[in-house]
Design an enzyme around this catalytic site. Structure first.
Site, short mmCIF file in Angstrom:
data_model
loop_
_atom_site.label_atom_id
_atom_site.label_comp_id
_atom_site.label_asym_id
_atom_site.label_seq_id
_atom_site.Cartn_x
_atom_site.Cartn_y
_atom_site.Cartn_z
N GLY A 369 -42.52 -41.84 -28.14
CA GLY A 369 -42.61 -42.01 -29.59
C GLY A 369 -43.72 -42.94 -30.06
O GLY A 369 -43.74 -43.33 -31.22
N VAL A 370 -44.66 -43.29 -29.17
CA VAL A 370 -45.75 -44.15 -29.63
C VAL A 370 -46.96 -43.33 -30.08
O VAL A 370 -47.98 -43.88 -30.46
CB VAL A 370 -46.21 -45.16 -28.55
CG1 VAL A 370 -45.16 -46.21 -28.32
CG2 VAL A 370 -46.55 -44.45 -27.27
N SER A 691 -39.29 -59.08 -11.86
CA SER A 691 -39.69 -59.98 -12.94
C SER A 691 -38.54 -60.77 -13.55
O SER A 691 -38.75 -61.58 -14.43
CB SER A 691 -40.46 -59.22 -14.01
OG SER A 691 -39.59 -58.37 -14.68
N LYS A 734 -43.00 -56.65 -23.30
CA LYS A 734 -41.95 -57.66 -23.22
C LYS A 734 -42.05 -58.64 -24.40
O LYS A 734 -41.05 -59.01 -25.00
CB LYS A 734 -42.07 -58.42 -21.91
CG LYS A 734 -41.61 -57.58 -20.72
CD LYS A 734 -41.82 -58.33 -19.44
CE LYS A 734 -41.34 -57.50 -18.26
NZ LYS A 734 -41.71 -58.09 -17.00
#
Ligand code: ADP
Length: 813
Positions: A369-370, A691, A734
């Site tokens: 959806g970008v 991470s 992030k």
């Protein structure tokens, strides 16, 4: 008491064994009650007959074990045979003899009395069936008759006499022998029947043999029937086809096959094709002319020719080379995305300068959806090329890319060629969606085929299995899209230049909604000329409380939902002219209660509760890490559907805290009497990656030192055993997630400093980004130490604790 035939002297209690001339038979077994004509040629046999005629006309009829033996010896002749009587003897001019004999009684050779002489002579012992229960025999007899009747029903060749004869025979012994003599069983089977002296045995064997015969006839019939059906069907089809053609002709709508072929030939002549393809078409057309027009093969050939002549071999769109105009179009279609647009424009500029671009393929990588696909579409519009899209998600068969060979029934070209036929030009923008979602199985590796498609060194001669001639793909502008880079096979990655679309900030989303999505949906829902307004608050509320995504697909969906509701209102006649104002307050009425709580921050600072940042296929996410201790034996439990990497990361974090026990002013054996549980909620979603290392370590340190964690801090970073903080991927995503979650401070590995430039300034201005190199720095920032207390025994923390970076080092945003 044995029933002896008449020719044995009844009065003799020990029947004299008869000595009879022996007639060896080649391929016939003579049963008692049977009259058989025999042609006798062998001298020894003729002598035996003569001898019998000279005495009481009796002869012993025994079958040879092998029909082919010309001069049989003792060992070649079956012991059990039939005592027969000669009814008639006829000497033929060529020296042979025709004898009519009647079988009388079973007998067994006990001895050969003369073998050397002119004829065999044998001593014969009579064989008579032993006494048996008449009831049993009756049952066996009936079963035999039933089998015979079943057989007689299906065998049309059976003689009527035999049928009527059988019904009159009441003696089961005679019945068995009569039937046995009429069936054409194998010689071995007949001999077995002759040797079965015991009547029950003979009846049952005979029933079995007749049943087998019946079955054979039935199977034979079925096979013949099937073949006949098949033939009839083919014939019927032929006649129907012919009739149909006749009717069509009568009605004037007949497509004359010759006419059709002419038409095809004209099309072939008109079409510009590659040399190879043209030769192939000519060759196939020649074959087609020789075929029956209605046949299946002709259809296959016609389809093939049709594919070849409908492909755009040389048809192309005129490519627009005005880069400024292209920029205007890209900006018209998409908000923001400066970097991707800039890269695309550079690409187009180079393409405008060189004739053929052999540069890398563009690969747009980002969460759903970008705007990856729509950007590719926009490139097509900007360059005046056609646009085709092919989703590779779930493609696992090489043949889907490269087609099936023509030998397969229903073979088709692969999806690349199919899409080109649809496009109708040989230079479209070809968007290959979801290259990271291809899989591989036993049917071959589609990525290998794709490699050939995308490789500029090879793709000017792409060979589709169905077409079987090379097709030039080098004028196509390929753009691929993917959600994550690591899932794209490495050789493919190698061919592509990656452009990242990491996701939008709230403000960007607002602008996209305002400038693009709302006008688009208003038009799509027929509200263009209607008085409808959607306030900024309303849009922000949708972004914050109804969607949580990196892209804008759900946002668009919710806006569409609102437009539909408004359309419904507008169609109510009394509301036709009222202005529809959608405000922040009316959103709940239209979309229902909010789906997400805006702001993920915890209400209070808590012990063992850390906010981590994760990166998933759908963009950045806030990740909660919880730790808890309980009485136990120093064990650690990790839950929350974590992958191996994450579990190991937890182990490393635990070891690190233990190794720092002294400095954290913990008892040396502090962990021995307690168990530690680390949990990462939303256990249904699999999580992996290194991470979360520093988040887990902070949670562990927090529960052991009993110090709360600052709730306004989120963190991400990998940890080594010695506490070094290593860089992570997806920083921008992030950071955007943290921003969405209303968090103001984030701890980030120092080595990720370079990535901070990518973060939109609107976001980075509001965030306090702390760069760290060592775990102790993280703890110092994240754990709350009451006034007057110290976290570490040695005040000197290995690294400097500068939260703000010097002005000169601030990223250029
Ligand atoms: P993807 O291929 O990345 O999954 P799409 O290309 O299907 O996403 O985009 C989804 C929707 O969002 C499309 O309607 C697209 O026009 C819209 N969209 C995404 N990004 C932007 C943007 N920057 N400006 C305008 N519209 C956008």
């Amino acid at each position: 008491m044995v029933n002896l035939p008449k020719f044995f002297k009844q009065e003799d209690p020990q029947p004299t064994w008869a000595t009879l001339p022996l007639l060896p038979l080649r391929d016939i077994v003579v049963f008692p009650h049977m009259v058989a004509p025999l042609f006798v040629g062998r001298a020894k046999s003729v002598n035996a007959l003569t001898e019998a005629m000279n005495s009481d006309k009796r002869v012993f009829l025994a079958t040879q074990k092998k029909a082919g033996v010309d001069s049989p010896e003792e060992k070649d002749i079956n012991k059990v045979g039939t005592i027969g009587s000669i009814l008639q003897l006829l000497r033929l001019p060529d020296g042979t003899v025709k004898a009519l004999v009647e079988g009388k009684h079973r007998g067994r050779i006990t001895r050969f009395t003369s073998t050397e002489a002119d004829a065999f002579k044998v001593a014969v012992e009579p064989l008579a069936p032993p006494e048996e229960s008449p009831l049993e025999l009756e049952a066996f007899g009936r079963s035999l008759v039933q089998s015979f009747e079943a057989y007689a029903k299906i065998d049309k060749n059976i003689s009527k006499d035999l049928i009527s004869n059988v019904s009159t025979i009441s003696d089961p012994d005679k019945l068995a022998d009569t039937l046995a003599s009429h069936f054409s069983f194998k010689i071995q089977d007949k001999q077995r029947l002759l040797e079965a002296v015991k009547l029950s045995e003979r009846l049952s064997l005979l029933t079995q043999l007749i049943n087998t015969e019946t079955e054979i006839i039935e199977v034979d019939r079925r096979i013949k029937g099937r073949v006949k059906d098949q033939m009839e069907k083919t014939q019927k089809n032929y006649y129907l086809n012919e009739q149909m053609r006749a009717i069509k002709k009568e009605m004037g709508s007949e497509e004359d096959p010759a006419e059709e072929l002419n038409e095809l030939e004209k099309r072939i002549k008109r079409k510009r094709m590659s040399k190879e393809a043209a030769a192939k078409v000519r060759q196939e057309f020649k074959k087609l002319k020789l075929m029956t027009p209605m046949s299946a093969e002709a259809t296959v050939v016609r389809n093939y020719i049709d594919w070849l002549i409908s492909l755009p071999w040389f048809d192309r769109s005129k490519v627009r080379k005005d880069i400024d105009a292209a920029e205007v179009i890209l900006n018209e279609d998409h908000y923001g995305l400066e970097k991707p647009k800039e890269r695309i424009l550079e690409y187009l500029a180079v393409q405008a300068l060189v004739k053929k671009l052999r540069g890398p393929i563009l690969c747009l990588v980002g969460p759903p959806g970008v705007g990856k696909t729509s950007l590719a579409k926009s490139v097509a519009r900007a360059t005046g090329r056609k646009f085709v899209r092919l989703s590779l998600g779930g493609v696992r068969d090489e043949a889907e890319i490269r087609g099936h060979r023509r030998t397969y029934i229903g073979a088709m070209p692969g999806k690349i060629i199919q899409s080109l036929k649809k496009a109708g030009t040989n230079n479209p923008v070809f968007c290959l969606d979801e290259v990271d979602k291809m899989s591989m199985d036993f049917r071959g590796d589609p990525s290998a085929a794709l490699l050939e498609v995308l490789d500029p060194e090879q793709n000017y001669s792409f060979n589709d299995h169905y077409l079987d001639v090379d097709y030039d793909l080098s004028d196509i502008m390929f753009i691929t899209t993917a959600n994550t880079l690591p899932d794209i096979p490495l050789p493919l990655q190698d061919r592509m230049e990656v452009i990242r679309l990491p996701g939008y900030t709230e403000v960007e989303k607002y602008h996209i909604a305002e400038k693009f999505l709302i006008p688009k949906q208003i038009e799509a829902n027929g509200l263009k000329d209607k008085p409808v307004t959607i306030s900024k608050n309303a849009v922000m509320s949708i972004i914050r409380e109804y969607t949580r995504e990196a892209g804008v697909r759900n946002l668009e969906r919710e806006i569409a939902a609102i437009c539909r509701k408004v359309a419904r209102e507008v169609t109510k006649s009394d509301n036709a002219d009222t202005t529809h104002r959608i405000t922040g307050n009316s959103i709940q009425k239209l979309l229902g209660p909010p789906r997400f709580k805006f702001g993920q921050k915890e209400e209070t600072d808590q012990i063992g509760m850390v906010t981590g940042l994760a990166w998933t296929q759908v963009g950045g996410e806030i990740l909660c890490v919880e730790a808890l201790t309980m009485p136990g034996k120093g064990e650690m439990i990790v839950t929350g559907k974590l992958g191996d990497v994450m579990k190991e990361s937890a182990q490393a974090a635990f070891s690190y805290v233990r190794s720092r026990a002294e400095n954290l002013m913990l008892d040396k054996d502090f962990y021995k009497t307690i168990d530690l549980h680390i949990h990462i909620p939303e256990g249904a979603i699999p999580k992996d990656g290194p991470s979360a290392g520093i988040s887990m370590c902070t949670a562990i340190a927090s529960v052991f030192t009993r110090r709360a964690v600052r709730r306004d801090i989120a963190m991400t970073g990998e940890i080594t055993l010695r506490g070094r903080v290593l860089p992570i991927g997806g920083l921008k995503e992030k950071v955007l997630a943290a921003h969405r979650g209303n968090i103001d401070t984030i701890i980030v590995p120092k080595e990720n400093e370079k990535d901070i430039r990518d973060i939109p300034s609107s976001v980075s201005k509001k965030l306090n980004i702390i760069l760290v190199e060592h775990m102790d720095e993280v703890l110092a920032h994240a754990l709350i130490t009451p006034k007057g207390e110290r976290l570490f025994k040695n005040s000197g923390i290995p690294m400097a604790l500068n939260t703000k970076q010097p002005e000169a080092e601030r990223p250029l945003i």
